[in-house]
Design a protein around this motif. Structure first.
Motif, PDB file in Angstrom:
ATOM      1  N   ASP A 153       0.821  -1.216   0.000  1.00 25.82           N
ATOM      2  CA  ASP A 153       0.000   0.000   0.000  1.00 25.82           C
ATOM      3  C   ASP A 153       0.851   1.261   0.000  1.00 25.82           C
ATOM      4  O   ASP A 153       0.434   2.305  -0.532  1.00 25.82           O
ATOM      5  N   THR A 166      -3.410  -1.128   7.838  1.00 26.55           N
ATOM      6  CA  THR A 166      -4.801  -1.265   7.419  1.00 26.55           C
ATOM      7  C   THR A 166      -5.483  -2.374   8.204  1.00 26.55           C
ATOM      8  O   THR A 166      -4.879  -3.416   8.487  1.00 26.55           O
ATOM      9  N   CYS A 227       1.608  -1.222   6.058  1.00 23.65           N
ATOM     10  CA  CYS A 227       1.628  -0.614   4.732  1.00 23.65           C
ATOM     11  C   CYS A 227       2.753  -1.161   3.862  1.00 23.65           C
ATOM     12  O   CYS A 227       2.753  -0.954   2.644  1.00 23.65           O
ATOM     13  N   SER A 248      -7.659   2.347   7.029  1.00 23.18           N
ATOM     14  CA  SER A 248      -6.224   2.571   7.190  1.00 23.18           C
ATOM     15  C   SER A 248      -5.974   3.682   8.204  1.00 23.18           C
ATOM     16  O   SER A 248      -6.714   4.677   8.247  1.00 23.18           O
TER      17      SER A 248
END
Length: 284
Positions: A153, A166, A227, A248
């Motif tokens: 991410d 997240t 992440c 998130s």
């Protein structure tokens, strides 16, 4: 439908940009166990079963349907093409694939995103400090719709804090058939994408020595992942949608970045389009 957890709902106008009062510490009522915390830091992800009850999940499903139907009705009322609403990612067949963001149009989901059953567990990861909401999306993933290749991410969040993580909340059972999230260990390798680009692919060979898990969740389970955790999801080849909330957060010691993220998010959704195409987009 009423639900049993103590969710303090807020007016929609109060949740478009999260309240910010600086770093906050608290003693959590629902902390991670030492074993859970160790698993998270070793693997970069953690699955926790049955965080939400079947009754709560029924309420969440009803709210998701209400929210999407209301958005479609509103667009029709004002003769707006839903395909140009930046809140939605639409499929070629006219079905919505995801809603991003969504807590600002649902007091119930805003309460879930800031509820102690999630926030207390994240405080365990953040050394007792509160988490701050950074991004929220509801992936609806209808039947025969696409998944995502292997990525981190942080590829899309470069420049934001690396404390980002997240929480995935399963509204439906997730399986290999319907495209459950897949995780790889190895987040300790750091950033695996090319810096300063939005190249969303990681070569599978780079993860060949890492452990791999299909996160087949039951509705009500949650998964927490960093992440920098490599993950992917296959296409939905089942006959039903696969709905998951992805919430998130970052450590409150790193500040509040929700507004900045969504300014950036809307920019990269439209930056490569012509001026004529950009003029057709709106956010509702």
């Amino acid at each position: 439908m009423e639900i049993q957890h103590t969710f303090k709902t807020q007016r929609p106008s109060a949740i478009g940009s999260p309240h910010w009062a600086g770093p906050q510490q608290r003693t959590p009522s629902h902390p991670l166990t030492p074993s859970e915390l160790k698993t998270y830091w070793q693997n970069g992800f953690l699955i926790i079963p049955s965080v939400f009850s079947p009754k709560e999940i029924d309420a969440f499903r009803e709210e998701a349907d209400r929210m999407v139907n209301l958005a479609f009705q509103t667009c029709q009322r004002f003769s707006l093409d839903i395909n140009y609403n930046l809140r939605f990612e639409m499929l070629p067949n006219g079905q919505p694939w995801q809603v991003d963001p969504f807590v600002s149009i649902s007091p119930l989901f805003a309460a879930v995103a800031t509820g102690r059953h999630i926030m207390d567990r994240l405080a365990s990861i953040y050394e007792g400090y509160e988490a701050v909401l950074f991004k929220d999306k509801l992936v609806l993933k209808p039947t025969d719709s696409h998944g995502n290749g292997i990525h981190q991410d942080y590829n899309w969040w470069q420049g934001f804090p690396k404390s980002l993580l997240t929480v995935a909340v399963a509204l439906d059972n997730t399986t290999r058939e319907n495209g459950c999230t897949e995780f790889w260990t190895g987040y300790q390798q750091g950033f695996l994408h090319q810096s300063d680009t939005f190249d969303g692919k990681i070569d599978h060979d780079r993860l060949a020595k890492q452990q791999h898990l299909y996160a087949e969740l039951q509705a009500g389970d949650i998964a927490i992942f960093s992440c920098l955790t490599p993950h992917a999801a296959g296409a939905n080849q089942s006959s039903q949608s696969r709905r998951v909330m992805f919430l998130s957060y970052n450590d409150s010691r790193d500040g509040e970045h929700y507004t900045a993220h969504y300014e950036h998010f809307r920019w990269y959704r439209t930056d490569r389009l012509s001026a004529d195409e950009q003029s057709k987009y709106y956010f509702l």
